[in-house]
Design a protein around this motif. Structure first.
Motif, mmCIF file in Angstrom:
data_model
loop_
_atom_site.group_PDB
_atom_site.id
_atom_site.type_symbol
_atom_site.label_atom_id
_atom_site.label_comp_id
_atom_site.label_asym_id
_atom_site.label_seq_id
_atom_site.Cartn_x
_atom_site.Cartn_y
_atom_site.Cartn_z
ATOM 1 N N LEU A 302 18.170 6.074 -18.175
ATOM 2 C CA LEU A 302 17.220 6.038 -17.066
ATOM 3 C C LEU A 302 17.807 6.711 -15.827
ATOM 4 O O LEU A 302 17.155 7.546 -15.187
ATOM 5 C CB LEU A 302 16.847 4.587 -16.767
ATOM 6 C CG LEU A 302 15.470 4.323 -16.141
ATOM 7 C CD1 LEU A 302 14.369 4.874 -17.014
ATOM 8 C CD2 LEU A 302 15.282 2.835 -15.910
ATOM 9 N N ALA A 303 19.050 6.355 -15.500
ATOM 10 C CA ALA A 303 19.705 6.970 -14.340
ATOM 11 C C ALA A 303 19.957 8.452 -14.582
ATOM 12 O O ALA A 303 19.819 9.270 -13.664
ATOM 13 C CB ALA A 303 21.016 6.248 -14.036
ATOM 14 N N ASP A 312 13.912 10.219 -7.030
ATOM 15 C CA ASP A 312 14.349 8.962 -6.423
ATOM 16 C C ASP A 312 13.447 7.805 -6.827
ATOM 17 O O ASP A 312 13.656 6.664 -6.417
ATOM 18 C CB ASP A 312 14.418 9.075 -4.902
ATOM 19 C CG ASP A 312 13.081 9.437 -4.268
ATOM 20 O OD1 ASP A 312 12.088 9.622 -5.005
ATOM 21 O OD2 ASP A 312 13.027 9.548 -3.022
ATOM 22 N N THR A 313 12.417 8.102 -7.629
ATOM 23 C CA THR A 313 11.504 7.075 -8.129
ATOM 24 C C THR A 313 11.173 7.366 -9.590
ATOM 25 O O THR A 313 10.913 8.518 -9.944
ATOM 26 C CB THR A 313 10.194 7.056 -7.309
ATOM 27 O OG1 THR A 313 10.495 6.814 -5.936
ATOM 28 C CG2 THR A 313 9.248 5.983 -7.825
ATOM 29 N N ILE A 314 11.202 6.322 -10.426
ATOM 30 C CA ILE A 314 10.820 6.462 -11.837
ATOM 31 C C ILE A 314 9.707 5.469 -12.143
ATOM 32 O O ILE A 314 9.772 4.306 -11.753
ATOM 33 C CB ILE A 314 12.017 6.214 -12.774
ATOM 34 C CG1 ILE A 314 12.890 7.469 -12.874
ATOM 35 C CG2 ILE A 314 11.554 5.810 -14.163
ATOM 36 C CD1 ILE A 314 14.010 7.357 -13.893
ATOM 37 N N VAL A 315 8.674 5.954 -12.842
ATOM 38 C CA VAL A 315 7.593 5.104 -13.319
ATOM 39 C C VAL A 315 7.657 5.065 -14.841
ATOM 40 O O VAL A 315 7.661 6.125 -15.482
ATOM 41 C CB VAL A 315 6.219 5.629 -12.866
ATOM 42 C CG1 VAL A 315 5.102 4.726 -13.388
ATOM 43 C CG2 VAL A 315 6.156 5.737 -11.350
ATOM 44 N N VAL A 347 17.798 4.777 -7.444
ATOM 45 C CA VAL A 347 16.490 5.111 -8.003
ATOM 46 C C VAL A 347 15.581 3.888 -7.923
ATOM 47 O O VAL A 347 15.978 2.796 -8.330
ATOM 48 C CB VAL A 347 16.621 5.572 -9.472
ATOM 49 C CG1 VAL A 347 15.254 5.969 -10.033
ATOM 50 C CG2 VAL A 347 17.595 6.732 -9.585
ATOM 51 N N GLU A 348 14.371 4.063 -7.416
ATOM 52 C CA GLU A 348 13.391 2.978 -7.372
ATOM 53 C C GLU A 348 12.615 2.977 -8.689
ATOM 54 O O GLU A 348 12.260 4.044 -9.207
ATOM 55 C CB GLU A 348 12.428 3.156 -6.191
ATOM 56 C CG GLU A 348 13.117 3.371 -4.846
ATOM 57 C CD GLU A 348 13.919 2.169 -4.369
ATOM 58 O OE1 GLU A 348 13.851 1.106 -5.020
ATOM 59 O OE2 GLU A 348 14.604 2.288 -3.333
#
Length: 508
Positions: A302-303, A312-315, A347-348
């Protein structure tokens, strides 16, 4: 027996243990080394993030060690570390041509896939360096065993001493795995995000807090994706608020469309206009289809995805496609590890997830609880905020419950979906501000609780929630409060809340 050949004892599993080639090239990764150096040339602040992970000898290529030492020297003098300034420093030292010249420095500057991935590249370099040190120690042990008069006890003692020294070196240098994320207590309390603005919502009522994941849960077809897309557009700066709550903008969003990605594309297209093209191209990256590995098996994936795509954001749409199985506690812990590693890297994370099937005896109007979320309890335990969308597939009107709260509870919100436009709004009939506007004589806490809960005699929880809601409106300047009178033989009067004159004038 052939005496000319060395004797090798036979073991039943030798066929599974190929001989070690001591002449093989030691472990290294020159591409990772180049990526670290290139990132440091693009952003001098990156050096501060990786300098505690790397020592000069960690670089396999001598030229890279020379460049690294020059980079550190420039940083200590607060000077730029770009290829031009770096080349000038190396020229003054007489090292420029030895490292490959100015041309090679520019090649290094272009070698980094992502400046944001510098820490991860440095981890690779450090890991390879550790393996080389262990390899060297092992080869030295082999040589000792072949010396005339070799003493097993002496060799064993030397090996233990070397292993202990290597462990102490790794821990004391600050680059060890047990030291990398250590900080002092004061910095932890004052600098770890306790005072950051929320990503979605307000400080008093936060739907999504920075550094904590948001999970949106519900049955298929109740609008989880619709809601998530509106938050994504808010993160891209194309919407100011969602469900009347502000959304903080981000730089770049990576959307993992792991299943039904064509359906996800159609849903998102409802909100996209031609004037959005530039921002959508630059600010939104979409992964279509299954991941190369499940997140429980590769916790750094994921990172790594975020770093590779500078997001800076993952959905994650949705969790069922990202983990091998959701009901196994061990895999739930493994997924939470992946989630936390991504957030630790800045990361959000927003996750879409499913509910458990409701039993036949469960009343539809009953407020859901966390145990209605499908899968291991460790999946929701690691989430910062959990929103539960209650309704039936295709419903235009659903209820959003806040099951896990970073700050004050939101809702329950009666939400109306506009499926044609891909928008969602709070039903004004149950908006406390709108309710106050329709009641010139004002409302008591208990009266608002009765309206919101639908109960003639609301319980204490509903009453206290209504009190907090009204007090927040007063604090925000949207309502005024007239204090009541103490009770006596004739009873007292409860405090009454009214919409503020300023708010009525603004919305009339």
């Amino acid at each position: 027996m052939d005496e000319s050949r060395p004797y090798a004892p036979h073991h039943s599993n030798d066929q599974h243990q190929p001989p070690v080639d001591v002449t093989a090239v030691p472990p290294h990764d020159v591409r990772a080394e180049a990526a670290v150096l290139g990132a440091c040339m693009h952003d001098a602040a990156v050096i501060d993030a990786v300098r505690n992970l790397l020592d000069g000898p960690d670089f396999y290529r001598p030229a890279h060690e020379t460049v690294w030492r020059a980079v550190l020297a420039l940083r200590s003098e607060d000077k730029p570390t770009d290829p031009i300034v770096l080349g000038d420093r190396l020229r003054d030292q007489g090292d420029l041509e030895r490292v490959g010249g100015a041309t090679y420095l520019h090649q290094l500057a272009d070698a980094t896939p992502s400046v944001g991935g510098a820490v991860w590249y440095a981890e690779i370099v450090r890991k390879k360096a550790d393996l080389r040190r262990l390899r060297t120690s092992g080869l030295r042990t082999v040589q000792r065993t072949m010396e005339p008069g070799a003493d097993p006890d002496a060799i064993r003692s030397e090996v233990e001493s070397e292993v202990r020294s290597e462990r102490e070196r790794a821990l004391a240098s600050g680059q060890g795995r047990l030291a990398r994320f250590i900080t002092d207590g004061w910095s932890f309390v004052t600098e770890t995000g306790a005072d950051t603005e929320p990503l979605w919502g307000t400080r008093e009522q936060t739907a999504w807090s920075s550094g904590e994941s948001l999970m949106i849960v519900g049955a298929p077809g109740v609008g989880k994706t619709t809601l998530a897309h509106q938050v994504v557009l808010g993160r891209l700066g194309l919407a100011d608020s969602v469900l009347d709550m502000p959304v903080a903008p981000s730089k770049r969003v990576l959307y993992l469309a792991l299943d039904r990605y064509k359906q996800i594309a159609r849903a998102l297209a409802r909100r996209i206009q031609p004037e959005h093209e530039s921002r959508i191209r630059d600010g939104l990256a979409v992964w279509q289809g299954p991941l190369p590995a499940t997140l429980d098996k590769e916790p750094d994936l994921l990172a790594d995805l975020a770093a590779a795509h500078q997001a800076d954001t993952i959905v994650i749409d949705s969790l069922k496609d990202a983990v091998s199985t959701l009901v196994d506690d061990a895999l739930g812990v493994a997924y939470n590890n992946a989630r936390q590693r991504a957030m630790r890297a800045g990361v959000e994370v927003l996750e879409l997830h499913h509910q458990r099937k409701a039993s036949e005896n469960t009343p539809r109007a009953q407020k859901p609880t966390l145990d209605r979320v499908y899968g291991s309890t460790w999946i929701v335990s690691g989430a910062g905020s959990v929103l539960y969308v209650a309704g039936e597939a295709g419903d235009l009107a659903v209820t959003v419950h806040h099951l896990k709260t970073p700050t004050g509870e939101i809702g329950p919100l009666q939400v109306i979906h506009d499926h044609e436009r891909g928008t969602s709004s709070v039903d004004p009939a149950l908006d406390p501000v709108q309710i106050l506007r329709t009641r010139p004589d004002g409302l008591t806490v208990r009266e608002l609780a009765a309206v919101q809960s639908g109960e003639t005699n609301p319980d204490r929880a509903a009453t206290e929630k209504a009190r907090r809601t009204l007090d927040r409106l007063v604090k925000a300047g949207l309502a005024t409060k007239a204090e009541g009178a103490a009770g006596g033989t004739g009873g007292g009067q409860q405090a009454r809340y009214r919409a503020s004159v300023r708010h009525i004038g603004a919305v009339s």
